[in-house]
Design a protein around this motif. Structure first.
Motif, PDB file in Angstrom:
ATOM      1  N   ASP A  37       0.772  -1.098  -0.072  1.00  0.00           N
ATOM      2  CA  ASP A  37      -0.059   0.027   0.119  1.00  0.00           C
ATOM      3  C   ASP A  37       0.943   1.220  -0.023  1.00  0.00           C
ATOM      4  N   GLU A  38       1.955   1.354   0.837  1.00  0.00           N
ATOM      5  CA  GLU A  38       2.737   2.531   0.745  1.00  0.00           C
ATOM      6  C   GLU A  38       3.815   2.553  -0.370  1.00  0.00           C
ATOM      7  N   LEU A  39       4.254   1.423  -0.872  1.00  0.00           N
ATOM      8  CA  LEU A  39       5.258   1.516  -1.907  1.00  0.00           C
ATOM      9  C   LEU A  39       4.327   1.861  -3.448  1.00  0.00           C
ATOM     10  N   ALA A  40       2.958   1.630  -3.327  1.00  0.00           N
ATOM     11  CA  ALA A  40       2.131   2.086  -4.382  1.00  0.00           C
ATOM     12  C   ALA A  40       2.027   3.719  -4.613  1.00  0.00           C
ATOM     13  N   LYS A  41       2.484   4.462  -3.569  1.00  0.00           N
ATOM     14  CA  LYS A  41       2.418   5.744  -3.418  1.00  0.00           C
ATOM     15  C   LYS A  41       3.696   6.201  -4.159  1.00  0.00           C
ATOM     16  N   LEU A  42       4.705   5.383  -4.360  1.00  0.00           N
ATOM     17  CA  LEU A  42       5.710   5.877  -5.287  1.00  0.00           C
ATOM     18  C   LEU A  42       5.516   6.163  -6.675  1.00  0.00           C
ATOM     19  N   PRO A  43       6.193   7.275  -7.512  1.00  0.00           N
ATOM     20  CA  PRO A  43       5.893   7.547  -8.986  1.00  0.00           C
ATOM     21  C   PRO A  43       6.040   6.245  -9.557  1.00  0.00           C
ATOM     22  N   THR A  44       5.600   6.400 -10.816  1.00  0.00           N
ATOM     23  CA  THR A  44       5.469   5.223 -11.772  1.00  0.00           C
ATOM     24  C   THR A  44       7.149   4.919 -12.277  1.00  0.00           C
ATOM     25  N   TYR A  45       8.012   5.804 -11.939  1.00  0.00           N
ATOM     26  CA  TYR A  45       9.544   5.480 -12.383  1.00  0.00           C
ATOM     27  C   TYR A  45      10.098   4.443 -11.441  1.00  0.00           C
ATOM     28  N   TYR A  46       9.336   4.238 -10.345  1.00  0.00           N
ATOM     29  CA  TYR A  46       9.721   3.277  -9.209  1.00  0.00           C
ATOM     30  C   TYR A  46       8.863   2.221  -9.131  1.00  0.00           C
ATOM     31  N   VAL A  47       7.545   2.200  -9.358  1.00  0.00           N
ATOM     32  CA  VAL A  47       6.644   1.155  -9.224  1.00  0.00           C
ATOM     33  C   VAL A  47       5.913   1.536 -10.686  1.00  0.00           C
ATOM     34  N   MET A  48       6.201   0.840 -11.686  1.00  0.00           N
ATOM     35  CA  MET A  48       5.494   0.914 -13.052  1.00  0.00           C
ATOM     36  C   MET A  48       4.181   0.081 -12.809  1.00  0.00           C
ATOM     37  N   ASP A  49       3.234   0.798 -13.742  1.00  0.00           N
ATOM     38  CA  ASP A  49       1.916   0.318 -13.930  1.00  0.00           C
ATOM     39  C   ASP A  49       2.011  -1.092 -14.470  1.00  0.00           C
ATOM     40  N   LEU A  50       1.181  -2.151 -14.117  1.00  0.00           N
ATOM     41  CA  LEU A  50       1.242  -3.410 -14.699  1.00  0.00           C
ATOM     42  C   LEU A  50       1.235  -3.343 -16.264  1.00  0.00           C
ATOM     43  N   GLY A  51       1.925  -4.297 -16.706  1.00  0.00           N
ATOM     44  CA  GLY A  51       2.195  -4.590 -18.172  1.00  0.00           C
ATOM     45  C   GLY A  51       2.949  -3.381 -18.871  1.00  0.00           C
ATOM     46  N   GLU A  52       3.191  -2.383 -18.240  1.00  0.00           N
ATOM     47  CA  GLU A  52       4.031  -1.356 -19.059  1.00  0.00           C
ATOM     48  C   GLU A  52       5.673  -1.529 -18.917  1.00  0.00           C
ATOM     49  N   THR A  53       6.230  -1.212 -19.911  1.00  0.00           N
ATOM     50  CA  THR A  53       7.811  -1.084 -19.896  1.00  0.00           C
ATOM     51  C   THR A  53       7.847   0.121 -19.233  1.00  0.00           C
ATOM     52  N   MET A  54       9.446   0.362 -18.872  1.00  0.00           N
ATOM     53  CA  MET A  54      10.001   1.630 -18.375  1.00  0.00           C
ATOM     54  C   MET A  54      10.016   2.531 -19.612  1.00  0.00           C
ATOM     55  N   ALA A  55      10.082   2.280 -20.595  1.00  0.00           N
ATOM     56  CA  ALA A  55      10.037   3.156 -22.011  1.00  0.00           C
ATOM     57  C   ALA A  55       8.739   3.582 -22.195  1.00  0.00           C
ATOM     58  N   GLU A  56       7.623   2.619 -21.989  1.00  0.00           N
ATOM     59  CA  GLU A  56       6.084   3.173 -22.129  1.00  0.00           C
ATOM     60  C   GLU A  56       5.811   3.882 -20.847  1.00  0.00           C
ATOM     61  N   THR A  57       6.327   3.776 -19.796  1.00  0.00           N
ATOM     62  CA  THR A  57       6.239   4.755 -18.532  1.00  0.00           C
ATOM     63  C   THR A  57       6.537   5.961 -18.585  1.00  0.00           C
ATOM     64  N   VAL A  58       7.650   6.178 -19.146  1.00  0.00           N
ATOM     65  CA  VAL A  58       8.237   7.530 -19.160  1.00  0.00           C
ATOM     66  C   VAL A  58       8.021   8.461 -20.421  1.00  0.00           C
ATOM     67  N   ALA A  59       7.593   7.531 -21.381  1.00  0.00           N
ATOM     68  CA  ALA A  59       7.136   8.349 -22.656  1.00  0.00           C
ATOM     69  C   ALA A  59       5.984   9.240 -22.456  1.00  0.00           C
ATOM     70  N   LYS A  60       4.910   8.814 -21.451  1.00  0.00           N
ATOM     71  CA  LYS A  60       4.048   9.889 -21.067  1.00  0.00           C
ATOM     72  C   LYS A  60       4.430  10.968 -20.342  1.00  0.00           C
TER      73      LYS A  60
END
Length: 186
Positions: A37-60
């Motif tokens: 629950d707490e780690l889910a508060k981190l930005p997506t560059y730490y905890v990416m959305d399910l099914g996304e790569t880092m490249a997809e995450t930061v492209a947004k």
């Protein structure tokens, strides 16, 4: 990341932006525990959305052309050098820290340091907008309390994220010189 659809250069531009103070949603705070629950508060560059790569995450989070042109701490010419080197060597070396930190493969060796402290003059400098300071709950406070017995400075530099020495070089230099002066007389 090596084969990001947007290319290494644009991948890095978005990644560096996402972890910098330029990204307006970087407003870190201490997490209460090392729980899902707490780690889910981190930005997506730490905890990416399910099914996304880092490249997809930061492209947004790719900054606009105007924001890129206005950026003073990471001019495109510097980024071109980094892009060229990462394109040549890959990301493997930089990713080893994460493998080590999450796999437990060196836990036995690290036990040699259990209960030990750093007993020389120490200084911590980080960006105030860097989530890295708080990604492991309690570590920032432990470092100041008993991890470093001769802590001469602990600074969170405003206007800087993860790349504090690039984002705020004059302030980092000032803090380092201040630390060296204090350490000389300590």
């Amino acid at each position: 990341m090596q084969h990001a659809p947007q290319g290494v250069h644009d991948f890095l531009r978005a990644y560096y932006h996402h972890k910098s103070a330029d990204w307006i949603d970087n407003k870190p705070y201490p997490l209460k525990s090392w729980s899902a629950d707490e780690l889910a508060k981190l930005p997506t560059y730490y905890v990416m959305d399910l099914g996304e790569t880092m490249a997809e995450t930061v492209a947004k989070e790719m900054p606009s052309p105007a924001a890129i042109a206005a950026n003073r701490w990471l001019p495109d010419s510097d980024l071109a050098y980094y892009s060229g080197e990462y394109g040549r060597t890959g990301f493997q070396g930089g990713l080893q820290w994460y493998r080590y930190g999450t796999s437990g493969m060196l836990n036995t060796e690290m036990q040699l340091f259990a209960g030990r402290s750093i007993d020389v003059p120490s200084c911590f400098i980080s960006g105030k907008q860097d989530w890295g300071t708080y990604q492991r709950p309690g570590v920032f406070e432990a470092m100041q309390g008993h991890g470093c017995t001769k802590m001469l400075g602990c600074h969170l530099v405003d206007g800087a994220g993860h790349w504090v020495q690039q984002e705020q070089p004059a302030e980092v230099s000032r803090l380092l010189l201040d630390f060296l002066e204090k350490a000389r007389t300590a």
